[in-house]
Design a protein around this motif. Structure first.
Motif, short mmCIF file in Angstrom:
data_model
loop_
_atom_site.label_atom_id
_atom_site.label_comp_id
_atom_site.label_asym_id
_atom_site.label_seq_id
_atom_site.Cartn_x
_atom_site.Cartn_y
_atom_site.Cartn_z
N LEU A 162 65.90 -3.10 55.74
CA LEU A 162 66.56 -2.38 54.64
C LEU A 162 66.19 -3.01 53.28
O LEU A 162 66.04 -2.30 52.28
CB LEU A 162 68.09 -2.40 54.86
CG LEU A 162 68.95 -1.54 53.94
CD1 LEU A 162 68.55 -0.07 53.97
CD2 LEU A 162 70.43 -1.69 54.33
N ILE A 163 66.01 -4.31 53.28
CA ILE A 163 65.58 -4.98 52.04
C ILE A 163 64.14 -4.58 51.71
O ILE A 163 63.81 -4.32 50.55
CB ILE A 163 65.77 -6.51 52.15
CG1 ILE A 163 67.28 -6.83 52.14
CG2 ILE A 163 65.05 -7.23 51.00
CD1 ILE A 163 67.61 -8.29 52.30
N GLY A 164 63.31 -4.47 52.71
CA GLY A 164 61.92 -4.02 52.48
C GLY A 164 61.91 -2.61 51.92
O GLY A 164 61.15 -2.30 50.98
N LEU A 165 62.76 -1.76 52.47
CA LEU A 165 62.86 -0.37 51.98
C LEU A 165 63.34 -0.37 50.52
O LEU A 165 62.80 0.36 49.68
CB LEU A 165 63.85 0.40 52.88
CG LEU A 165 64.15 1.84 52.51
CD1 LEU A 165 62.91 2.73 52.66
CD2 LEU A 165 65.29 2.40 53.38
N THR A 166 64.33 -1.20 50.23
CA THR A 166 64.88 -1.31 48.87
C THR A 166 63.78 -1.65 47.86
O THR A 166 63.64 -0.99 46.82
CB THR A 166 65.97 -2.42 48.84
OG1 THR A 166 66.97 -2.10 49.79
CG2 THR A 166 66.58 -2.57 47.46
N LYS A 167 63.00 -2.68 48.19
CA LYS A 167 61.97 -3.14 47.25
C LYS A 167 60.92 -2.05 47.02
O LYS A 167 60.48 -1.81 45.90
CB LYS A 167 61.26 -4.38 47.82
CG LYS A 167 62.11 -5.64 47.84
CD LYS A 167 61.22 -6.75 48.39
CE LYS A 167 61.97 -8.01 48.67
NZ LYS A 167 61.11 -9.01 49.34
N THR A 168 60.52 -1.41 48.11
CA THR A 168 59.45 -0.40 48.01
C THR A 168 59.88 0.79 47.16
O THR A 168 59.15 1.22 46.26
CB THR A 168 59.06 0.09 49.42
OG1 THR A 168 58.81 -1.04 50.24
CG2 THR A 168 57.84 0.97 49.38
N VAL A 169 61.09 1.30 47.44
CA VAL A 169 61.55 2.48 46.68
C VAL A 169 61.76 2.09 45.22
O VAL A 169 61.46 2.86 44.30
CB VAL A 169 62.83 3.08 47.31
CG1 VAL A 169 63.25 4.32 46.54
CG2 VAL A 169 62.61 3.42 48.78
N ALA A 170 62.25 0.87 44.99
CA ALA A 170 62.46 0.40 43.60
C ALA A 170 61.15 0.50 42.81
O ALA A 170 61.14 0.95 41.66
CB ALA A 170 62.99 -1.03 43.60
N LEU A 171 60.06 0.08 43.43
CA LEU A 171 58.76 0.14 42.74
C LEU A 171 58.35 1.59 42.49
O LEU A 171 57.83 1.93 41.42
CB LEU A 171 57.68 -0.55 43.58
CG LEU A 171 57.81 -2.07 43.75
CD1 LEU A 171 56.65 -2.60 44.59
CD2 LEU A 171 57.85 -2.78 42.40
N GLU A 172 58.61 2.45 43.47
CA GLU A 172 58.16 3.84 43.36
C GLU A 172 58.86 4.59 42.22
O GLU A 172 58.29 5.51 41.65
CB GLU A 172 58.40 4.58 44.69
CG GLU A 172 57.45 4.11 45.79
CD GLU A 172 57.62 4.90 47.09
OE1 GLU A 172 58.12 6.04 47.06
OE2 GLU A 172 57.25 4.35 48.14
N ALA A 174 60.56 3.03 39.51
CA ALA A 174 60.91 2.13 38.41
C ALA A 174 60.80 2.78 37.03
O ALA A 174 61.55 2.44 36.11
CB ALA A 174 60.05 0.88 38.46
N GLU A 175 59.90 3.73 36.89
CA GLU A 175 59.73 4.37 35.56
C GLU A 175 60.58 5.62 35.41
O GLU A 175 60.44 6.36 34.45
CB GLU A 175 58.25 4.71 35.36
CG GLU A 175 57.37 3.48 35.24
CD GLU A 175 55.89 3.84 35.15
OE1 GLU A 175 55.53 4.67 34.29
OE2 GLU A 175 55.11 3.31 35.95
N LYS A 176 61.45 5.85 36.36
CA LYS A 176 62.23 7.10 36.36
C LYS A 176 63.71 6.89 36.07
O LYS A 176 64.54 7.77 36.34
CB LYS A 176 62.10 7.79 37.73
CG LYS A 176 60.71 8.32 38.02
CD LYS A 176 60.51 9.64 37.29
CE LYS A 176 59.12 10.19 37.47
NZ LYS A 176 58.89 11.32 36.57
N GLY A 177 64.06 5.72 35.56
CA GLY A 177 65.48 5.46 35.23
C GLY A 177 66.34 5.26 36.47
O GLY A 177 67.57 5.34 36.40
N ILE A 178 65.70 5.03 37.58
CA ILE A 178 66.45 4.86 38.84
C ILE A 178 66.31 3.41 39.29
O ILE A 178 65.19 2.89 39.37
CB ILE A 178 65.89 5.79 39.95
CG1 ILE A 178 65.91 7.25 39.48
CG2 ILE A 178 66.68 5.62 41.25
CD1 ILE A 178 65.10 8.19 40.37
#
Ligand code: NAD
Length: 260
Positions: A162-172, A174-178
């Motif tokens: 779940l932490i791996g998923l968190t990091k990956t989606v965060a990068l995807e 990051a420029e979208k205010g999410i």
């Protein structure tokens, strides 16, 4: 600005999820509660949240151990409230057993509820968040997303992932205010922990008092359980505009466990 935001918290009829739902309800968010139980079974909890809420509260029954239930849950919330601004993937279960005794069905259930359902809710909710350039995703991992203990292989594997998923989606996004973050609690005395006491007593051959002192709190230097409200306060902060640069992190609230 945040008051009318719509928040879905999975597994929010008990423990940490309920504390987060209550905190959000008092802040004026529209709150979507969820568990696998029927509305009638959790009517008292719904009433408890409604009683303190400054805005609407909805209940969405969805059993996240079922394939695709997370996606259907998100769609149901969007259908009722129009959108989801804040998604908290909190639902989780625990199975305590040595690996050779852990049933494949238990491995599957733990993984499905903690990890696969989070994948489903995130991928469904994020499409809309991206269009609005704002979103908050909080995944409730665990100190066991960072370090291991014996007899919890399914849970620890799922929480690490779940932490791996968190990091990956965060990068995807990051420029979208999410922002996408994980919170990693140490032991919090909730029904989930109370339920595992018996299994822990069995596998360790200990009394309840010994399990609490020598297993659960042995690694928690404060020697105190974390309170659900400590987790909900952090979730609330992560939803604020001041937390817009906190993303891709794992925030540990563990009484010093991982400082060793
Ligand atoms: P809890 O048992 O008190 O609450 C779990 C919630 O999840 C309940 O509302 C329950 O109805 C819901 N749930 C369970 N199975 C579900 C399913 N199949 N579909 C939908 N909902 C389901 O547990 P808690 O201690 O509050 O745990 C909440 C989260 O925090 C979990 O992800 C857990 O792994 C994590 N966590 C807990 C602790 C702790 O010590 N309590 C520590 C670290 C992480």
């Amino acid at each position: 600005m945040l008051a009318n935001k719509i928040a879905l918290i999975t597994g929010s009829t008990s423990g940490i999820g309920l504390a987060i739902a209550k905190e959000f309800a008092t802040k004026g968010y529209i709150v979507a509660l969820n568990s696998f139980e029927s509305e009638a079974q959790v009517s008292e909890v719904i009433f408890e949240v409604e009683a303190i809420a400054k805005n609407s509260v909805g209940y969405f029954c969805a059993d996240l151990s079922k394939t695709n239930a997370g996606a259907e849950l998100v769609k149901a919330v969007i259908k009722k409230f129009g959108q989801i601004d804040i998604l908290v993937n909190n639902a989780g279960v625990q199975k305590v057993a040595p690996i050779e005794e852990l049933k494949p069905s238990d491995w599957q259930a733990v993984r499905q509820i903690s990890l696969d359902a989070s994948f489903d809710t995130i991928r469904t909710a994020i499409v809309d968040m991206k269009k609005r350039n704002w979103g908050r995703i909080i995944n409730i991992s665990s100190v066991h997303g960072l370090v291991a203990s014996k007899y919890k292989s399914a849970y620890i594997a799922a929480k690490h992932a779940l932490i791996g998923l968190t990091k990956t989606v965060a990068l995807e996004v990051a420029e979208k205010g999410i922002t996408v973050n994980a919170i990693c609690p140490g032991y919090v005395l909730t029904p989930l922990v109370q339920k595992q006491l018996k299994d822990q007593m069995k596998v360790h051959n200990m009394s309840e008092k010994q399990v609490i002192e020598q297993v659960m709190l042995a690694n928690q230097p404060t020697k105190q359980f974390v309170k659900p409200q400590e987790i909900s306060s952090m979730a609330s902060y992560l939803c604020s505009d001041m937390a817009r640069s906190i993303t891709g992190t794992s925030i540990v609230i563990d009484g010093g466990w991982t400082a060793r």
